[in-house]
Design an enzyme around this catalytic site. Sequence first.
Site, PDB file in Angstrom:
ATOM      1  CE  LYS A 164      48.973  43.698  32.541  1.00  0.00           C
ATOM      2  NZ  LYS A 164      47.689  44.260  32.707  1.00  0.00           N
ATOM      3  CG  ASP A 176      39.660  38.572  44.325  1.00  0.00           C
ATOM      4  OD1 ASP A 176      40.262  38.718  43.145  1.00  0.00           O
ATOM      5  OD2 ASP A 176      40.298  37.736  45.227  1.00  0.00           O
ATOM      6  CG  ASN A 182      43.276  50.038  35.156  1.00  0.00           C
ATOM      7  OD1 ASN A 182      44.327  50.228  34.805  1.00  0.00           O
ATOM      8  ND2 ASN A 182      43.146  50.051  36.555  1.00  0.00           N
ATOM      9  CB  THR A 214      51.305  54.704  39.766  1.00  0.00           C
ATOM     10  OG1 THR A 214      52.229  53.767  40.177  1.00  0.00           O
ATOM     11  CG2 THR A 214      50.627  54.367  38.519  1.00  0.00           C
ATOM     12  CE1 TYR A 216      51.837  43.009  34.529  1.00  0.00           C
ATOM     13  CE2 TYR A 216      53.898  43.783  33.363  1.00  0.00           C
ATOM     14  CZ  TYR A 216      52.535  44.095  33.936  1.00  0.00           C
ATOM     15  OH  TYR A 216      51.839  45.218  33.714  1.00  0.00           O
ATOM     16  CG  ASP A 255      40.080  48.105  43.464  1.00  0.00           C
ATOM     17  OD1 ASP A 255      40.543  48.748  42.328  1.00  0.00           O
ATOM     18  OD2 ASP A 255      40.647  47.406  44.141  1.00  0.00           O
TER      19      ASP A 255
HETATM   20  P1  NAD Z   1      48.112  49.569  40.648  1.00  0.00           P
HETATM   21  O1  NAD Z   1      48.667  48.342  41.352  1.00  0.00           O
HETATM   22  O2  NAD Z   1      48.176  50.982  41.052  1.00  0.00           O
HETATM   23  O3  NAD Z   1      46.333  49.348  40.665  1.00  0.00           O
HETATM   24  C1  NAD Z   1      45.724  48.075  40.643  1.00  0.00           C
HETATM   25  C2  NAD Z   1      44.330  47.947  40.948  1.00  0.00           C
HETATM   26  O4  NAD Z   1      43.812  46.966  40.708  1.00  0.00           O
HETATM   27  C3  NAD Z   1      44.158  48.440  42.381  1.00  0.00           C
HETATM   28  O5  NAD Z   1      43.131  49.364  42.831  1.00  0.00           O
HETATM   29  C4  NAD Z   1      44.082  47.008  43.031  1.00  0.00           C
HETATM   30  O6  NAD Z   1      43.237  47.112  44.479  1.00  0.00           O
HETATM   31  C5  NAD Z   1      43.230  46.388  41.918  1.00  0.00           C
HETATM   32  N1  NAD Z   1      43.105  45.176  42.118  1.00  0.00           N
HETATM   33  C6  NAD Z   1      44.292  44.262  42.187  1.00  0.00           C
HETATM   34  N2  NAD Z   1      43.939  43.109  42.138  1.00  0.00           N
HETATM   35  C7  NAD Z   1      42.670  42.866  42.214  1.00  0.00           C
HETATM   36  C8  NAD Z   1      41.647  41.777  42.157  1.00  0.00           C
HETATM   37  N3  NAD Z   1      42.000  40.516  42.264  1.00  0.00           N
HETATM   38  N4  NAD Z   1      40.388  42.101  41.818  1.00  0.00           N
HETATM   39  C9  NAD Z   1      39.804  43.198  41.912  1.00  0.00           C
HETATM   40  N5  NAD Z   1      40.818  44.389  41.886  1.00  0.00           N
HETATM   41  C10 NAD Z   1      42.075  44.018  41.944  1.00  0.00           C
HETATM   42  O7  NAD Z   1      48.401  49.334  39.071  1.00  0.00           O
HETATM   43  P2  NAD Z   1      48.659  50.319  38.088  1.00  0.00           P
HETATM   44  O8  NAD Z   1      50.102  50.581  38.079  1.00  0.00           O
HETATM   45  O9  NAD Z   1      47.677  51.559  38.019  1.00  0.00           O
HETATM   46  O10 NAD Z   1      48.161  49.593  36.627  1.00  0.00           O
HETATM   47  C11 NAD Z   1      46.913  49.432  36.246  1.00  0.00           C
HETATM   48  C12 NAD Z   1      46.944  48.490  35.051  1.00  0.00           C
HETATM   49  O11 NAD Z   1      48.081  49.104  34.107  1.00  0.00           O
HETATM   50  C13 NAD Z   1      47.467  46.935  35.322  1.00  0.00           C
HETATM   51  O12 NAD Z   1      46.826  46.478  34.633  1.00  0.00           O
HETATM   52  C14 NAD Z   1      48.944  47.144  35.014  1.00  0.00           C
HETATM   53  O13 NAD Z   1      49.331  45.938  34.546  1.00  0.00           O
HETATM   54  C15 NAD Z   1      49.258  48.376  33.800  1.00  0.00           C
HETATM   55  N6  NAD Z   1      50.470  48.824  33.624  1.00  0.00           N
HETATM   56  C16 NAD Z   1      50.739  49.607  34.716  1.00  0.00           C
HETATM   57  C17 NAD Z   1      52.176  50.204  34.254  1.00  0.00           C
HETATM   58  C18 NAD Z   1      52.791  51.164  35.385  1.00  0.00           C
HETATM   59  O14 NAD Z   1      53.840  51.795  35.067  1.00  0.00           O
HETATM   60  N7  NAD Z   1      51.897  51.532  36.505  1.00  0.00           N
HETATM   61  C19 NAD Z   1      52.948  49.893  33.048  1.00  0.00           C
HETATM   62  C20 NAD Z   1      52.243  48.960  32.249  1.00  0.00           C
HETATM   63  C21 NAD Z   1      51.076  48.565  32.337  1.00  0.00           C
END
Ligand code: NAD
Length: 407
Positions: free
Chosen positions: A156, A64, A87, A185, A152, A37
């Site tokens: 995806k 990053d 993820n 979340t 977005y 992360d």
């Molecule tokens: P979140 O925002 O809670 O967590 C994302 C994580 O990625 C964080 O730990 C952040 O620090 C890390 N991150 C962000 N940019 C980064 C970078 N440039 N380099 C390294 N790390 C980085 O996200 P979430 O809601 O848990 O979503 C996780 C995945 O699920 C994502 O790919 C998101 O698109 C997908 N998703 C989420 C939902 C939802 O409802 N939460 C729905 C559909 C898809």
Amino acid sequence: MGEHAAKTVLITGPASGIGWAAAQRFAAAGWRCVLVDRNGGALDRLVLGLPATAGAPHLVRVADLTQPDQIAALALGAPALDAIINNAGMSDSSNVPLAEQDAAQLARLVALNLDAPARVYAALARVLRPGARIVNVASGAGLHAIPWRGAYSPSKAGLIEQTKALARVRPELCVSALCPGFVRTELVETLIEAGRLDPARAVEKTPIGRMADPAELAEALFFLAGEGAPLSGQTLCVDGGSSVYGGSAACTPTPFAPLPLDTPLRLNVIDDTAERWAGMGRDGERECYPATLDASVLDADPGKRLAAVHAAAVRFASRHAKQASLTLLLPHEADDADWHAAGDSGAARMLVATLACEWGARALRINALAVNPQANAHTVTRLGPLVHFVAGAQAQFVTGQTWRAAD
Ligand code: NAD
């Protein structure tokens, strides 16, 4: 247990949300986690709360993932991996219309959501153990266009296609995509509490009538990355049926909280005349999660499958009023299938989705697995974990889906 004995998963974006829930799930099952992360402070804090593995400790790597050189550096000193979970992802909340965005704004989001999963795989391919699994976390937004969120949805959708393509060129790996629906979340909870996000709007689009808990996504990731999941090149939607819902009325909120995800499965099998599926049955007591595996449609002649799915649904609904699952086995089509029967088969699959939408608020689920009608005992055994996952309490947010099982 030595370092080489511990199963090891690399998870990107585990500092919050779905990624953190996944890290907890794998660690609880004895896996060693490599947590990647950009938020190193959060990772250092969180890793202390993970159940320790016997032998090698969990690893934290700060990177990053929009930066190719930082991804390439992950290979240095990387342990052998049994699974990679891509993820980390971001949305675009700038509200800038796409046609007014400059190339750099699009590129940053695409770099994380679409390019990083490919680069992470490429950087770590040489440390993958035989039969390793790759799971890419896409989104329902990759199946339907969501406007006003920049690139977005395109990023995806691209990730889903990339997943299928990698599965084709690396058939010895199991490569799959997970499409979450609306997930509560910590970030989403904060937005709800601050009045900036109305959960009712998400529920209106979700036949199951609630949002998912991150632990439900973690169960799906653990299944896809960890068990015998014959779903290579496919997409698992854990979305309460939102991707199959095309109605204009708001979905009804469910009065049923999900049962604990580790509730044991009781699986009643309705076999076809070849009687190959009975061994998948599971007995259980009253407090089990009740499920039915119905193979009767395999007996239906081409042209009669819609009617057979309907008969199976009527049978199931007469026995279950709430919180139960029906998994149907459908014959998968040969490429040269009789064209007269193709309409009937398509209608049968859409009946599965339509029933899921009508049943969702009662937490009654229906999914289908398209299998080779001549499946041999080996194939049947290999499908066991998939059937038990889809039918069981871990998959209470999975409904309306049809997958094609590899032979
Ligand atoms: P979140 O925002 O809670 O967590 C994302 C994580 O990625 C964080 O730990 C952040 O620090 C890390 N991150 C962000 N940019 C980064 C970078 N440039 N380099 C390294 N790390 C980085 O996200 P979430 O809601 O848990 O979503 C996780 C995945 O699920 C994502 O790919 C998101 O698109 C997908 N998703 C989420 C939902 C939802 O409802 N939460 C729905 C559909 C898809």
